[in-house]
Motif scaffolding. Structure first.
Motif, PDB file in Angstrom:
ATOM      1  N   SER A   1      -1.492  16.925  26.409  1.00  0.00           N
ATOM      2  CA  SER A   1      -1.647  17.523  27.732  1.00  0.00           C
ATOM      3  C   SER A   1      -2.871  16.878  28.365  1.00  0.00           C
ATOM      4  O   SER A   1      -3.529  16.048  27.724  1.00  0.00           O
ATOM      5  CB  SER A   1      -1.811  19.046  27.618  1.00  0.00           C
ATOM      6  N   PRO A   2      -3.212  17.225  29.611  1.00  0.00           N
ATOM      7  CA  PRO A   2      -4.386  16.593  30.213  1.00  0.00           C
ATOM      8  C   PRO A   2      -5.650  16.732  29.382  1.00  0.00           C
ATOM      9  O   PRO A   2      -6.502  15.845  29.405  1.00  0.00           O
ATOM     10  CB  PRO A   2      -4.520  17.322  31.558  1.00  0.00           C
ATOM     11  N   MET A   3      -5.773  17.831  28.628  1.00  0.00           N
ATOM     12  CA  MET A   3      -6.988  18.061  27.862  1.00  0.00           C
ATOM     13  C   MET A   3      -6.693  18.391  26.404  1.00  0.00           C
ATOM     14  O   MET A   3      -7.403  19.155  25.767  1.00  0.00           O
ATOM     15  CB  MET A   3      -7.819  19.163  28.534  1.00  0.00           C
ATOM     16  N   GLU A   4      -5.658  17.755  25.840  1.00  0.00           N
ATOM     17  CA  GLU A   4      -5.337  17.873  24.426  1.00  0.00           C
ATOM     18  C   GLU A   4      -4.826  16.533  23.914  1.00  0.00           C
ATOM     19  O   GLU A   4      -3.972  15.920  24.545  1.00  0.00           O
ATOM     20  CB  GLU A   4      -4.256  18.921  24.168  1.00  0.00           C
ATOM     21  N   THR A   5      -5.351  16.123  22.773  1.00  0.00           N
ATOM     22  CA  THR A   5      -4.956  14.847  22.177  1.00  0.00           C
ATOM     23  C   THR A   5      -4.748  15.034  20.687  1.00  0.00           C
ATOM     24  O   THR A   5      -5.598  15.600  19.999  1.00  0.00           O
ATOM     25  CB  THR A   5      -6.043  13.776  22.413  1.00  0.00           C
ATOM     26  N   GLU A   6      -3.601  14.553  20.202  1.00  0.00           N
ATOM     27  CA  GLU A   6      -3.326  14.575  18.770  1.00  0.00           C
ATOM     28  C   GLU A   6      -3.959  13.350  18.125  1.00  0.00           C
ATOM     29  O   GLU A   6      -3.749  12.224  18.575  1.00  0.00           O
ATOM     30  CB  GLU A   6      -1.818  14.575  18.528  1.00  0.00           C
ATOM     31  N   VAL A   7      -4.726  13.563  17.065  1.00  0.00           N
ATOM     32  CA  VAL A   7      -5.380  12.474  16.341  1.00  0.00           C
ATOM     33  C   VAL A   7      -4.889  12.507  14.899  1.00  0.00           C
ATOM     34  O   VAL A   7      -5.092  13.494  14.188  1.00  0.00           O
ATOM     35  CB  VAL A   7      -6.913  12.593  16.383  1.00  0.00           C
ATOM     36  N   THR A   8      -4.233  11.440  14.473  1.00  0.00           N
ATOM     37  CA  THR A   8      -3.699  11.349  13.116  1.00  0.00           C
ATOM     38  C   THR A   8      -4.414  10.239  12.363  1.00  0.00           C
ATOM     39  O   THR A   8      -4.548   9.119  12.868  1.00  0.00           O
ATOM     40  CB  THR A   8      -2.189  11.076  13.134  1.00  0.00           C
ATOM     41  N   THR A   9      -4.881  10.555  11.172  1.00  0.00           N
ATOM     42  CA  THR A   9      -5.585   9.612  10.310  1.00  0.00           C
ATOM     43  C   THR A   9      -4.832   9.501   8.999  1.00  0.00           C
ATOM     44  O   THR A   9      -4.441  10.510   8.414  1.00  0.00           O
ATOM     45  CB  THR A   9      -7.022  10.097  10.036  1.00  0.00           C
ATOM     46  N   LYS A  10      -4.648   8.272   8.527  1.00  0.00           N
ATOM     47  CA  LYS A  10      -3.987   8.045   7.237  1.00  0.00           C
ATOM     48  C   LYS A  10      -4.850   7.113   6.395  1.00  0.00           C
ATOM     49  O   LYS A  10      -5.300   6.073   6.872  1.00  0.00           O
ATOM     50  CB  LYS A  10      -2.586   7.447   7.432  1.00  0.00           C
ATOM     51  N   TRP A  11      -5.051   7.510   5.137  1.00  0.00           N
ATOM     52  CA  TRP A  11      -5.800   6.710   4.178  1.00  0.00           C
ATOM     53  C   TRP A  11      -4.794   5.961   3.301  1.00  0.00           C
ATOM     54  O   TRP A  11      -3.926   6.581   2.663  1.00  0.00           O
ATOM     55  CB  TRP A  11      -6.673   7.594   3.301  1.00  0.00           C
ATOM     56  N   LEU A  12      -4.899   4.643   3.253  1.00  0.00           N
ATOM     57  CA  LEU A  12      -3.980   3.812   2.487  1.00  0.00           C
ATOM     58  C   LEU A  12      -4.703   3.233   1.271  1.00  0.00           C
ATOM     59  O   LEU A  12      -5.851   2.777   1.372  1.00  0.00           O
ATOM     60  CB  LEU A  12      -3.442   2.665   3.338  1.00  0.00           C
ATOM     61  N   VAL A  13      -4.016   3.213   0.149  1.00  0.00           N
ATOM     62  CA  VAL A  13      -4.533   2.611  -1.077  1.00  0.00           C
ATOM     63  C   VAL A  13      -3.440   1.719  -1.663  1.00  0.00           C
ATOM     64  O   VAL A  13      -2.284   1.748  -1.221  1.00  0.00           O
ATOM     65  CB  VAL A  13      -4.961   3.679  -2.110  1.00  0.00           C
TER      66      VAL A  13
ATOM     67  N   ALA B   1       0.839  -1.206   0.000  1.00  0.00           N
ATOM     68  CA  ALA B   1       0.000   0.000   0.000  1.00  0.00           C
ATOM     69  C   ALA B   1       0.870   1.251   0.000  1.00  0.00           C
ATOM     70  O   ALA B   1       2.099   1.184   0.083  1.00  0.00           O
ATOM     71  CB  ALA B   1      -0.921  -0.012   1.227  1.00  0.00           C
ATOM     72  N   LYS B   2       0.226   2.390  -0.073  1.00  0.00           N
ATOM     73  CA  LYS B   2       0.882   3.687   0.090  1.00  0.00           C
ATOM     74  C   LYS B   2      -0.081   4.617   0.792  1.00  0.00           C
ATOM     75  O   LYS B   2      -1.301   4.366   0.829  1.00  0.00           O
ATOM     76  CB  LYS B   2       1.287   4.280  -1.261  1.00  0.00           C
ATOM     77  N   VAL B   3       0.451   5.682   1.370  1.00  0.00           N
ATOM     78  CA  VAL B   3      -0.381   6.671   2.050  1.00  0.00           C
ATOM     79  C   VAL B   3      -0.889   7.650   0.998  1.00  0.00           C
ATOM     80  O   VAL B   3      -0.115   8.386   0.388  1.00  0.00           O
ATOM     81  CB  VAL B   3       0.403   7.407   3.147  1.00  0.00           C
ATOM     82  N   ALA B   4      -2.202   7.649   0.797  1.00  0.00           N
ATOM     83  CA  ALA B   4      -2.806   8.569  -0.171  1.00  0.00           C
ATOM     84  C   ALA B   4      -3.062   9.941   0.438  1.00  0.00           C
ATOM     85  O   ALA B   4      -2.996  10.960  -0.259  1.00  0.00           O
ATOM     86  CB  ALA B   4      -4.124   7.991  -0.700  1.00  0.00           C
ATOM     87  N   PHE B   5      -3.346   9.959   1.745  1.00  0.00           N
ATOM     88  CA  PHE B   5      -3.642  11.234   2.410  1.00  0.00           C
ATOM     89  C   PHE B   5      -3.450  11.055   3.904  1.00  0.00           C
ATOM     90  O   PHE B   5      -3.692   9.976   4.447  1.00  0.00           O
ATOM     91  CB  PHE B   5      -5.076  11.684   2.118  1.00  0.00           C
ATOM     92  N   SER B   6      -3.004  12.124   4.562  1.00  0.00           N
ATOM     93  CA  SER B   6      -2.803  12.107   6.010  1.00  0.00           C
ATOM     94  C   SER B   6      -3.375  13.381   6.614  1.00  0.00           C
ATOM     95  O   SER B   6      -3.235  14.459   6.037  1.00  0.00           O
ATOM     96  CB  SER B   6      -1.309  11.993   6.342  1.00  0.00           C
TER      97      SER B   6
END
Length: 410
Positions: free
Chosen positions: A321-333, A177-182
């Protein structure tokens, strides 16, 4: 009273089947304990292996206080290191990803091979031993095309997860696969609220109109409580998959830290698209039909994922931090799929881009309410929020054990 005792007391006081006490969602001490007892000791999903396909490709992440770099070596092996120069501590790589034949510190040009060996350090004197100043390694494994890292000195066993994930994910062909979008966003909410929100679809009908075109909010359709609670439609789907040697039936860790199951989408939908049809013409892996549904895989504390016949979507969360979260999404094709020919990027991503933003709003409003002195833990729905109960029981049981309570939370 120190912070560890405080967190332990909060966990010991929590009522099974209810949401957590306020400070476990808001407090700096609780986050510190979460990092020390969970995030720094457990395997954390980092990146899909296809993100770094060639020698010298690298990706970075910030795991609490630990900057980490993941790199593919000249031998094709993926390794991870603390992203810290052994000279004076400069981060070697500040970018999220890139490619270099060597790892060169931008401060004083100390140069490391892709296997972490120090190759060059200018003017360090005759007694300097380069072999003692290589990069510090981070435990790293490639499981079926998904890279997990662990910063602990001794990581927990991962064999059971590895065996199941490699078997279940194999038909998706993640290595090809490859990362089409992040996309990376920051949600102003505690990491547990982010994960809780993901583990139920009680909110989906009121929050996710695009997603609900293809994904059912019926808890029996997402088999939250295991195969005995699965609908007849899912059982028929599993029989069909069995006949095609496509691993699909519910499998999980004894403590529910991870779970896999392949479930059908609604009305023979093929993918998470507004049209409900496949977003990518070139199918991934060896899945035999467009309507094979989604292989759903989550792993606490850091990830949930969907593997479909035409593409895959991998999600990673990291506490900031206590009230911050990083959310990363990657679409694979598929690695040979061509944008504009085999897929349209907007059609591929629009449903989950909308869903991610809707979830961000839900989590941030949840956090704002929990901050109120009037907040008190409320009861989970045993039917609709079984997945949240799994998460909270896993969290409280693990934390109770590691903070020295006599018994884990029920």
């Amino acid at each position: 009273m120190n912070h560890t005792t405080s967190t332990a007391e909060l966990i010991s006081q929590r009522k099974p089947g209810y949401s957590l006490p306020r400070d476990l969602y808001c407090g700096q001490d609780a986050l510190r304990d979460d990092l020390e007892q969970i995030w720094y000791r457990e395997w954390v999903f980092a990146i899909p292996a296809c993100e770094i396909p060639k020698s010298g490709n690298f990706a970075t992440l910030q795991l609490g206080e630990y900057p980490v770099i993941i790199v593919r070596g000249s031998d094709g092996r993926v390794r991870a290191f603390h992203n810290v120069c052994r000279h004076r501590g400069q981060r070697l790589c500040s970018k999220a990803s890139g490619s270099n034949p060597k790892l060169v510190c931008p401060y004083h040009q100390w140069t490391y091979d892709l296997d972490g060996k120090l190759l060059y350090a200018r003017d360090m004197g005759e007694g300097f031993d380069a072999s003692k100043h290589g990069l510090k390694p981070v435990h790293c494994v490639d499981i079926g095309g998904m890279i997990f890292v662990c910063v602990a000195k001794v990581p927990p066993a991962i064999n059971d997860l590895a065996q199941n994930l490699m078997r279940y994910a194999a038909p998706s062909g993640l290595a090809d696969a490859k990362v089409a979008f992040s996309q990376t966003i920051v949600e102003k909410g505690n990491w547990k609220l982010v994960m809780e929100n993901n583990r139920e679809c009680y909110h989906c009908g009121g929050s996710h109109p695009s997603l609900c075109r293809t994904y059912s909010d019926d808890p029996q359709m997402t088999v939250m409580e295991g195969p005995n609670a699965a609908s007849s439609e899912i059982l028929q789907h599993w029989d069909r998959c069995d006949a095609a040697n496509l691993p699909s039936r519910f499998v999980n860790a004894p403590d529910m830290q991870w779970r896999m199951a392949r479930v059908p989408l609604m009305d023979n939908a093929e993918s998470f698209t507004m049209s409900t049809r496949a977003a990518v013409a070139m199918r991934m892996g060896t899945i035999p039909w467009n309507d094979a549904g989604s292989l759903m895989f989550y792993h606490f504390p850091s990830s949930w994922n969907h593997f479909l016949p035409d593409h895959a979507i991998v999600f990673r969360i990291l506490p900031i931090s206590p009230m911050e979260t990083e959310v990363t999404t990657k679409w694979l094709v598929h690695k040979d799929a061509v944008e504009g020919k085999d897929y349209d990027l907007q059609k591929l991503t629009e449903v989950w881009l909308a869903t991610n933003d809707e979830d961000r709003q839900v989590v941030e409003e949840n956090q704002a309410g929990v901050l109120s002195p009037a907040y008190e833990p409320g009861p989970y729905s045993p039917n609709q929020e079984a997945g949240v109960i799994h998460l909270v029981d896993w969290y409280c049981g693990l934390m109770a054990s590691r903070l020295g309570l006599q018994t884990a939370a029920e």
